[in-house]
Scaffold this active site. Structure first.
Site, PDB file in Angstrom:
ATOM      1  N   THR A 174       0.567  -1.385   0.246  1.00  0.00           N
ATOM      2  CA  THR A 174      -0.138  -0.213   0.033  1.00  0.00           C
ATOM      3  C   THR A 174       1.067   1.623  -0.284  1.00  0.00           C
ATOM      4  O   THR A 174       1.826   0.910   0.113  1.00  0.00           O
ATOM      5  CB  THR A 174      -1.424   0.257   1.476  1.00  0.00           C
ATOM      6  OG1 THR A 174       0.063   0.507   1.844  1.00  0.00           O
ATOM      7  CG2 THR A 174      -1.501  -1.302   1.428  1.00  0.00           C
ATOM      8  N   GLY A 175       0.551   2.108  -0.116  1.00  0.00           N
ATOM      9  CA  GLY A 175       1.104   3.028  -0.386  1.00  0.00           C
ATOM     10  C   GLY A 175       2.309   3.492  -1.166  1.00  0.00           C
ATOM     11  O   GLY A 175       3.408   3.717  -1.081  1.00  0.00           O
ATOM     12  N   SER A 232       2.676   4.593  -4.881  1.00  0.00           N
ATOM     13  CA  SER A 232       2.728   5.330  -5.833  1.00  0.00           C
ATOM     14  C   SER A 232       3.410   6.539  -5.619  1.00  0.00           C
ATOM     15  O   SER A 232       3.796   7.239  -6.657  1.00  0.00           O
ATOM     16  CB  SER A 232       1.756   6.531  -5.893  1.00  0.00           C
ATOM     17  OG  SER A 232       0.952   6.795  -5.085  1.00  0.00           O
ATOM     18  N   SER A 233       4.779   6.283  -4.299  1.00  0.00           N
ATOM     19  CA  SER A 233       5.686   7.603  -3.615  1.00  0.00           C
ATOM     20  C   SER A 233       6.568   6.805  -2.625  1.00  0.00           C
ATOM     21  O   SER A 233       6.298   6.106  -1.773  1.00  0.00           O
ATOM     22  CB  SER A 233       5.536   8.839  -4.309  1.00  0.00           C
ATOM     23  OG  SER A 233       4.326   8.996  -2.646  1.00  0.00           O
ATOM     24  N   GLY A 234       7.448   7.688  -3.091  1.00  0.00           N
ATOM     25  CA  GLY A 234       8.270   7.480  -1.165  1.00  0.00           C
ATOM     26  C   GLY A 234       8.752   5.488  -1.348  1.00  0.00           C
ATOM     27  O   GLY A 234       9.152   5.470  -2.229  1.00  0.00           O
ATOM     28  N   GLY A 285       7.761   3.021  -0.346  1.00  0.00           N
ATOM     29  CA  GLY A 285       6.397   2.117  -0.789  1.00  0.00           C
ATOM     30  C   GLY A 285       6.950   1.908  -2.311  1.00  0.00           C
ATOM     31  O   GLY A 285       6.843   0.830  -2.763  1.00  0.00           O
ATOM     32  N   SER A 301       6.576   5.012  12.130  1.00  0.00           N
ATOM     33  CA  SER A 301       7.659   5.500  12.622  1.00  0.00           C
ATOM     34  C   SER A 301       8.271   5.674  14.149  1.00  0.00           C
ATOM     35  O   SER A 301       7.605   5.476  15.122  1.00  0.00           O
ATOM     36  CB  SER A 301       7.233   6.726  12.032  1.00  0.00           C
ATOM     37  OG  SER A 301       8.131   8.111  12.478  1.00  0.00           O
ATOM     38  N   TYR A 334       0.156  12.368  14.743  1.00  0.00           N
ATOM     39  CA  TYR A 334       0.998  11.263  13.799  1.00  0.00           C
ATOM     40  C   TYR A 334       1.588  10.676  14.645  1.00  0.00           C
ATOM     41  O   TYR A 334       2.030   9.374  15.035  1.00  0.00           O
ATOM     42  CB  TYR A 334       1.726  11.987  12.891  1.00  0.00           C
ATOM     43  CG  TYR A 334       2.517  11.275  12.153  1.00  0.00           C
ATOM     44  CD1 TYR A 334       2.190  10.462  11.496  1.00  0.00           C
ATOM     45  CD2 TYR A 334       3.793  11.315  12.645  1.00  0.00           C
ATOM     46  CE1 TYR A 334       3.297   9.745  10.188  1.00  0.00           C
ATOM     47  CE2 TYR A 334       4.941  10.385  11.909  1.00  0.00           C
ATOM     48  CZ  TYR A 334       4.451   9.266  10.871  1.00  0.00           C
ATOM     49  OH  TYR A 334       5.567   9.198   9.935  1.00  0.00           O
TER      50      TYR A 334
HETATM   51  N1  LIG Z   1       8.849  10.598   5.459  1.00  0.00           N
HETATM   52  C1  LIG Z   1       9.411  10.471   6.328  1.00  0.00           C
HETATM   53  O1  LIG Z   1       9.903  11.085   6.380  1.00  0.00           O
HETATM   54  C2  LIG Z   1       8.748   8.820   6.979  1.00  0.00           C
HETATM   55  C3  LIG Z   1       9.597   8.811   8.603  1.00  0.00           C
HETATM   56  C4  LIG Z   1       8.849   7.872   9.395  1.00  0.00           C
HETATM   57  C5  LIG Z   1       8.159   7.094   9.046  1.00  0.00           C
HETATM   58  N2  LIG Z   1       7.436   7.187   7.603  1.00  0.00           N
HETATM   59  C6  LIG Z   1       5.963   5.920   7.277  1.00  0.00           C
HETATM   60  O2  LIG Z   1       6.746   5.713   5.955  1.00  0.00           O
HETATM   61  C7  LIG Z   1       5.508   5.646   4.974  1.00  0.00           C
HETATM   62  C8  LIG Z   1       5.469   5.829   3.793  1.00  0.00           C
HETATM   63  O3  LIG Z   1       5.329   7.089   3.630  1.00  0.00           O
HETATM   64  P1  LIG Z   1       6.323   8.258   2.441  1.00  0.00           P
HETATM   65  O4  LIG Z   1       7.363   8.562   3.706  1.00  0.00           O
HETATM   66  O5  LIG Z   1       7.156   7.448   0.949  1.00  0.00           O
HETATM   67  O6  LIG Z   1       5.458   8.989   2.250  1.00  0.00           O
HETATM   68  P2  LIG Z   1       4.667   9.521   0.330  1.00  0.00           P
HETATM   69  O7  LIG Z   1       5.979   9.736  -0.141  1.00  0.00           O
HETATM   70  O8  LIG Z   1       4.153  10.453   0.320  1.00  0.00           O
HETATM   71  O9  LIG Z   1       3.455   7.850   0.520  1.00  0.00           O
HETATM   72  C9  LIG Z   1       2.862   8.472   1.393  1.00  0.00           C
HETATM   73  C10 LIG Z   1       2.041   7.134  -0.209  1.00  0.00           C
HETATM   74  O10 LIG Z   1       1.055   6.696   1.000  1.00  0.00           O
HETATM   75  C11 LIG Z   1      -0.058   6.854   0.257  1.00  0.00           C
HETATM   76  N3  LIG Z   1      -1.447   7.108   0.486  1.00  0.00           N
HETATM   77  C12 LIG Z   1      -1.596   8.542   1.465  1.00  0.00           C
HETATM   78  N4  LIG Z   1      -2.632   8.453   2.112  1.00  0.00           N
HETATM   79  C13 LIG Z   1      -3.451   7.515   1.258  1.00  0.00           C
HETATM   80  C14 LIG Z   1      -4.731   7.540   1.450  1.00  0.00           C
HETATM   81  N5  LIG Z   1      -5.752   7.710   1.771  1.00  0.00           N
HETATM   82  N6  LIG Z   1      -4.907   5.468   0.671  1.00  0.00           N
HETATM   83  C15 LIG Z   1      -4.029   5.000   0.179  1.00  0.00           C
HETATM   84  N7  LIG Z   1      -3.227   5.667  -0.187  1.00  0.00           N
HETATM   85  C16 LIG Z   1      -2.434   6.692   0.625  1.00  0.00           C
HETATM   86  C17 LIG Z   1       0.264   7.487  -0.580  1.00  0.00           C
HETATM   87  O11 LIG Z   1      -0.771   7.240  -2.575  1.00  0.00           O
HETATM   88  P3  LIG Z   1      -2.178   8.302  -2.696  1.00  0.00           P
HETATM   89  O12 LIG Z   1      -1.522   9.875  -2.830  1.00  0.00           O
HETATM   90  O13 LIG Z   1      -0.999   8.123  -4.032  1.00  0.00           O
HETATM   91  O14 LIG Z   1      -3.223   7.467  -2.081  1.00  0.00           O
HETATM   92  C18 LIG Z   1       1.778   7.132  -0.934  1.00  0.00           C
HETATM   93  O15 LIG Z   1       1.757   6.415  -1.793  1.00  0.00           O
HETATM   94  C19 LIG Z   1       4.052   6.045   5.461  1.00  0.00           C
HETATM   95  O16 LIG Z   1       3.352   4.824   6.313  1.00  0.00           O
HETATM   96  C20 LIG Z   1       5.087   6.686   6.834  1.00  0.00           C
HETATM   97  O17 LIG Z   1       4.185   7.560   7.637  1.00  0.00           O
HETATM   98  C21 LIG Z   1       7.695   8.023   7.303  1.00  0.00           C
END
Ligand SMILES: NC(=O)c1ccc[n+]([C@@H]2O[C@H](COP(=O)([O-])OP(=O)(O)OC[C@H]3O[C@@H](n4cnc5c(N)ncnc54)[C@H](OP(=O)(O)O)[C@@H]3O)[C@@H](O)[C@H]2O)c1
Length: 271
Positions: free
Chosen positions: A14-15, A17-19, A21, A146, A159
Site C-alpha cells: 500500500t502507498g 505511488s511514491s516514496g 512504498g 515511525s 501522527y
Molecule cells: N518520510 C518520512 O520522513 C517518514 C518517516 C517515518 C515513517 N514514514 C512512514 O513511511 C510511510 C511511507 O511514507 P513516505 O515517506 O513514502 O511518504 P509519501 O511519499 O508521501 O508516500 C505516502 C504513500 O501513502 C499513500 N497514501 C496516503 N494516503 C492514502 C490514502 N488515504 N489511501 C491510500 N493511499 C494513501 C500515498 O499514495 P496516494 O497519495 O497516491 O494515495 C503514497 O503512496 C508512511 O507510513 C509514513 O508514515 C515516513
C-alpha cells in the site's frame, strides 16, 4: 521459520505511488523477481510503475486504486488482491502526517489520518494474516511505522500517536503469532527524503542529504532485509538505532522537549 520468500510470489504494497512504498515495490521486482499488487489513490502513478516493472523484470503487477480513509475501499483492496491469487506478503505502508501546532489541527484531517495510519492497517493486518495462514506456507506482513511512535513528537502529536499505536499493536500481535507460520514485522524509520516532507512542510527544514535524513533507497533496502529475515522491530540506520536506544532511558518529558527543539523551527511563521 525460514526466511520470507518474495521471488515469483505476490507481495501487496500500500502507498506504492511514491516514496518508500514505490521504492520497496521496485526492489521486490528488480532484486527478488517478485510479483506485486500495488495500492494507492493515484492510479496513473501505479500504472506507470507497473509498466516499468513488467517491462524491465518480467513480473506480474496488478494495480488497485483505493483510498485507505474509506472502509469500502479497504475491504475492496483485500477482495481484489486475493481474488484468484495468493498474497504471500503484505506491506502496509500508506501513511500521512500532519506537521503543525496541535491547536490548529483540523479534526476532519485527524480522522482521515487515523483511518489511513491505524484503522486500515489493523483491518488489513488481520485479514492478510488469516489469508496467509490459510493459503500460503509461510508468508509475512510488514507494518510501516515511525520513530515518531517511540518518542513523543511535538508538532506531529497526532501522527506520533498513530505510530505509537502501530508500534505496540504490531509488537503485541507479532508475539501472538510467534508459533504460527506467518511473521509480523514493524518497520520504524526516522526521517526519509520523500514527498511526505513537501506535503507536510517538514522539508522547510529537513532536506535530502541532511544528517538524520535517510535516502529512500537505503531505507527501503533495510526494510526488505528485515522483512525477509522476519525481524520483529526494524529501525534503519545507525543514528536512528542509537537515538532509539538512548531515548529509552530518558524521561518522557525530556524526550518530548528535545524533539520539540528539533521541529519547532520548521514550523511556518505564525499569521
Ligand atoms: N518520510 C518520512 O520522513 C517518514 C518517516 C517515518 C515513517 N514514514 C512512514 O513511511 C510511510 C511511507 O511514507 P513516505 O515517506 O513514502 O511518504 P509519501 O511519499 O508521501 O508516500 C505516502 C504513500 O501513502 C499513500 N497514501 C496516503 N494516503 C492514502 C490514502 N488515504 N489511501 C491510500 N493511499 C494513501 C500515498 O499514495 P496516494 O497519495 O497516491 O494515495 C503514497 O503512496 C508512511 O507510513 C509514513 O508514515 C515516513
Amino acid at each position: 521459520m525460514h526466511t520470507l520468500e518474495l521471488s515469483r510470489r505476490y507481495t501487496l504494497v500500500t502507498g506504492a505511488s511514491s516514496g518508500l512504498g514505490l521504492e520497496m515495490a521496485r526492489m521486490i521486482a528488480r532484486d527478488h523477481h517478485g510479483n506485486l499488487v500495488l495500492v494507492a489513490r493515484r492510479l496513473d502513478r501505479l500504472e506507470a510503475l507497473a509498466e516499468e516493472l513488467q517491462k524491465a523484470h518480467k513480473v506480474d503487477v496488478v494495480c488497485i486504486q483505493a483510498d485507505m480513509t474509506k472502509r469500502e475501499d479497504v475491504t475492496r483492496t483485500f477482495e481484489e488482491a486475493t481474488a484468484g491469487r495468493v498474497i504471500n506478503a503484505a506491506i502496509l505502508n500508506a501513511g500521512v502526517t500532519y506537521f503543525g501546532r496541535g491547536l490548529d489541527h483540523d479534526f476532519e484531517h485527524f480522522e482521515q489520518m487515523l483511518a489511513t495510519n491505524v484503522t486500515s492497517v489493523v483491518w488489513l493486518t488481520q485479514k492478510f494474516a488469516h489469508h496467509i495462514l490459510e493459503k500460503s506456507p509461510s508468508g509475512g506482513v510488514m507494518i510501516v511505522s515511525s520513530l515518531a511512535g517511540t518518542t513523543p513528537t511535538p508538532y506531529q502529536a497526532a501522527y506520533s500517536g498513530t505510530k505509537a499505536f502501530l508500534n505496540n499493536f504490531g509488537m503485541a500481535f507479532a508475539e501472538e503469532l510467534v508459533d504460527e507460520p506467518v511473521s509480523l514485522t514493524v518497520f520504524v524509520p526516522g526521517g526519509i527524503s520523500t514527498e511526505m516532507g513537501d506535503k507536510s512542510g517538514l522539508s522547510r527544514k529537513f532536506k535530502k542529504g541532511d544528517v538524520g535524513m535517510m535516502d529512500v533507497d537505503v531505507c527501503a533496502r533495510r526494510a526488505l532485509e528485515g522483512f525477509i529475515a522476519r525481524e520483529r522491530f526494524v529501525v534503519p540506520g545507525a543514528l536512528n538505532v542509537f537515538n532509539d536506544f538512548i531515548l529509552r532511558f530518558a524521561p518522557r518529558a525530556f524526550a518530548a522537549a528535545m524533539a520539540a527543539r528539533i521541529y519547532r523551527d520548521a514550523l511556518p511563521p505564525k499569521e
